[in-house]
Design a protein around this motif. Structure first.
Motif, mmCIF file in Angstrom:
data_model
loop_
_atom_site.group_PDB
_atom_site.id
_atom_site.type_symbol
_atom_site.label_atom_id
_atom_site.label_comp_id
_atom_site.label_asym_id
_atom_site.label_seq_id
_atom_site.Cartn_x
_atom_site.Cartn_y
_atom_site.Cartn_z
ATOM 1 N N ASN A 1 0.671 -1.206 0.131
ATOM 2 C CA ASN A 1 -0.040 -0.137 -0.073
ATOM 3 C C ASN A 1 0.806 1.316 0.092
ATOM 4 O OD1 ASN A 1 -3.045 -0.567 0.594
ATOM 5 N ND2 ASN A 1 -1.798 -2.100 1.621
ATOM 6 N N ASP B 1 -15.188 -6.624 -0.797
ATOM 7 C CA ASP B 1 -14.604 -7.470 -1.852
ATOM 8 C C ASP B 1 -15.864 -7.696 -2.689
ATOM 9 O OD1 ASP B 1 -11.730 -7.864 -1.582
ATOM 10 O OD2 ASP B 1 -12.455 -8.418 0.515
ATOM 11 N N THR C 1 -13.762 -7.268 -6.362
ATOM 12 C CA THR C 1 -12.599 -7.659 -6.419
ATOM 13 C C THR C 1 -12.072 -8.659 -7.130
ATOM 14 O OG1 THR C 1 -12.212 -8.578 -4.210
ATOM 15 C CG2 THR C 1 -12.097 -5.913 -4.332
ATOM 16 N N GLN D 1 -5.622 2.029 -4.932
ATOM 17 C CA GLN D 1 -5.707 0.717 -4.274
ATOM 18 C C GLN D 1 -7.073 -0.213 -4.782
ATOM 19 O OE1 GLN D 1 -5.289 1.824 -0.041
ATOM 20 N NE2 GLN D 1 -3.249 2.785 -0.600
ATOM 21 N N THR D 2 -8.069 0.426 -4.362
ATOM 22 C CA THR D 2 -9.322 -0.101 -4.829
ATOM 23 C C THR D 2 -9.272 -0.586 -6.377
ATOM 24 O OG1 THR D 2 -10.753 0.544 -3.259
ATOM 25 C CG2 THR D 2 -11.767 0.171 -5.263
ATOM 26 N N ARG E 1 -7.025 -2.637 6.034
ATOM 27 C CA ARG E 1 -7.312 -2.079 4.787
ATOM 28 C C ARG E 1 -8.113 -1.021 4.938
ATOM 29 N NH1 ARG E 1 -10.508 -7.132 1.857
ATOM 30 N NH2 ARG E 1 -10.520 -5.707 0.299
ATOM 31 N N HIS F 1 -7.428 -3.766 -7.185
ATOM 32 C CA HIS F 1 -8.161 -4.920 -6.649
ATOM 33 C C HIS F 1 -9.390 -5.176 -7.720
ATOM 34 C CE1 HIS F 1 -5.712 -4.237 -3.267
ATOM 35 N NE2 HIS F 1 -5.841 -5.436 -2.953
ATOM 36 N N SER F 2 -9.955 -4.233 -8.057
ATOM 37 C CA SER F 2 -11.380 -4.320 -8.706
ATOM 38 C C SER F 2 -11.400 -4.152 -10.169
ATOM 39 C CB SER F 2 -12.427 -3.509 -8.035
ATOM 40 O OG SER F 2 -12.184 -2.089 -8.452
ATOM 41 N N GLU G 1 -0.367 -0.180 -5.910
ATOM 42 C CA GLU G 1 -1.171 0.650 -6.544
ATOM 43 C C GLU G 1 -0.897 1.541 -7.751
ATOM 44 O OE1 GLU G 1 -1.556 3.270 -2.773
ATOM 45 O OE2 GLU G 1 -0.827 1.193 -3.306
ATOM 46 N N ASN H 1 -10.990 0.400 0.428
ATOM 47 C CA ASN H 1 -10.600 -0.876 -0.275
ATOM 48 C C ASN H 1 -11.028 -2.076 0.778
ATOM 49 O OD1 ASN H 1 -9.687 -2.631 -1.989
ATOM 50 N ND2 ASN H 1 -7.572 -2.671 -1.068
#
Length: 482
Positions: free
Chosen positions: A64, A214, A182, A166-167, A207, A170-171, A391, A211
């Motif tokens: 992160n 999920d 995610t 960061q989101t 987290r 993941h997504s 990220e 974020n």
């Protein structure tokens, strides 16, 4: 129940409610509140892969804050050669051409009111490693010792220039688009269980709120289960409030199963409720199985030291990675480990980059190198895909300080195991690490590669009414697949 209700209620409903009593009503209310006790109109996937998988599990390591690609896995000596000069004073002046996306948020006015984009020298040396000759920063000697296992992708890009990325990583979606499942949630949704005593999707590490979840429209059942490496308290609500013997807990669980079975009489076709009932049963089994996972007393001293548990700077992360290996051995599908979570993230180095990255690499390098070595020697790396991601990268220029800003136009991710090639570098940034100029990859190409190795086709996981964009699916990076 009054006489009128008794006369008009379906027989199965009356029998179920009469037998369940207050506890059953409470369970029914919980399910109704969560939208579970309803007619199921969409059946989830069968749990079988769409094609022959090359990997069974994923260990997703997320740094992160934004790791500098130049001071990690994509060294750029030209930064040192031209350090302190403005980009316009170097052969790389076209890096700030508007058609090349421009240098974002790193300019500072000089005394004449003009913009100066000063290159910041490399803060650490680098060497070639392994038979492959991969160039890796001296801050990561343990990972470098496993260089021939790595598939390094040096041409990543994203579009969110703040830590909502960061989101996005993941997504696959920008935060402004809304909340989307995610990668871990899609894997959890698409594949069945390998171990009925453990959750198939686990998250360790802090987290941030953007974020935190999920499942999103897939439902909360596909959120990761948060886990701590603490044998006394590894899961929230995993221990009874009062001291209760195992036999007593088993009696209570058997009663709950009986009550749940009666409730199913009322909603026999409701797959979602069946899943909720299964989750209660899983919770009971996890009460004993999870503490065993994080009890390292059976691990040898040599193994614990391999993960850095004998050093204060690497112990915490090392314990998480050792737990991850043990979870993979038990058949957990997706283990998501966040390093440096909270606020912007520990790797966010606008100033003091050398001290920042030196400290953080000490925390993660030996545990990650140990994980790769341990998985390989146990014959698990071939079926386990390890991912090292962040990220975004960091700018080649400084911010009138000794740090670098966020950088979305070119950064690095690497993967290992799970049927991927080892000792390869794919894609490239320009000579100062500014733009991904060769084989550019959006973040969902990483997702697509992982799904391919797990035998999943993201298009076959789509839900009616939730059409995904082409960029959401991404494209497998064929060049790094063995």
């Amino acid at each position: 129940m009054d006489r009128y209700a008794m006369q008009h209620a379906p027989r199965r409903t009356f029998l179920a409610d009469a037998g369940m009593g207050f506890t059953g009503l409470a369970l029914g209310a919980l399910m109704q509140k969560e939208g579970v006790a309803s007619d199921a109109k969409w059946a989830p996937p069968t749990g079988k892969p769409h094609s022959t998988p090359k990997a069974k599990s994923v260990i997703w390591l997320f740094m992160n804050g934004g790791v500098s690609q130049m001071e990690s896995f994509d060294p750029k000596p030209m930064l040192t050669k031209y350090g302190g000069k403005t980009i316009s004073e170097t052969p790389f002046a076209d890096a700030q051409d508007p058609e090349k996306l421009a240098l974002a948020r790193v300019t500072a006015p000089d005394g004449n009111g003009n913009q100066r984009n000063e290159l910041y020298p490399l803060q650490i040396g680098f060497k070639k490693h392994g038979e492959s000759g991969l160039e890796i920063s001296d801050w990561f000697p343990h990972i470098a010792s496993q260089a021939d296992k790595l598939a390094v992708v040096r041409s990543m890009y994203t579009t969110d220039s703040n830590h909502g990325a960061q989101t996005q990583f993941h997504s696959g979606r920008h935060m402004n688009d809304g909340a989307y499942p995610t990668l871990g949630a899609w894997v959890h949704y698409g594949l069945g269980s390998l171990n009925e005593n453990l959750p198939q999707f686990i998250s360790m590490g802090k987290r941030e709120y953007w974020n935190k979840r999920d499942g999103h429209y897939l439902g909360p059942a596909h959120d990761a289960v948060p886990m701590r490496v603490d044998p006394a308290n590894p899961l929230d609500f995993s221990k009874p409030e009062r001291k209760v013997t195992r036999d007593s807990r088993r009696i209570g669980q058997d009663l709950l199963e009986s009550l749940n079975a009666l409730r199913q009489i009322e909603y026999p076709q409701d797959q979602a409720m069946a899943a909720r009932i299964a989750s209660y049963e899983l919770a009971f089994r996890m009460q004993t199985s999870i503490p065993d996972i994080v009890d390292f007393s059976e691990e040898t001293t040599a193994t614990q030291e391999m993960y850095g548990l004998n050093h204060s700077h690497s112990k915490a992360f090392g314990m998480q990675l050792l737990a991850a290996r043990r979870l993979v051995e038990k058949g957990v599908r997706f283990i998501q480990i966040q390093h440096g979570g909270g606020g912007a993230g520990a790797w966010d180095a606008h100033g003091g980059l050398k001290k920042n990255h030196e400290r953080n690499s000490l925390a993660v390098d030996q545990p990650i190198g140990g994980l790769l070595k341990d998985l390989a020697q146990r014959g698990l790396l071939d079926e386990t895909l390890v991912v090292f991601a962040t990220e975004f990268g960091r700018t080649p220029g400084s911010q009138k300080s000794d740090g670098r800003d966020h950088h979305i136009y070119g950064f690095t991710v690497w993967m290992a195991g799970g049927g991927l090639k080892g000792g390869v570098a794919h894609g490239a940034t320009d000579e100062i690490g500014f733009h991904a100029v060769e084989d550019r990859h959006y973040v969902t190409d990483i997702h697509a590669t992982i799904l391919r190795q797990l035998g999943l086709d993201s298009r076959k996981l789509e839900i009616p009414g939730r059409k995904r964009l082409e960029i959401d699916h991404g494209h497998p990076i064929e060049q790094i697949i063995a």
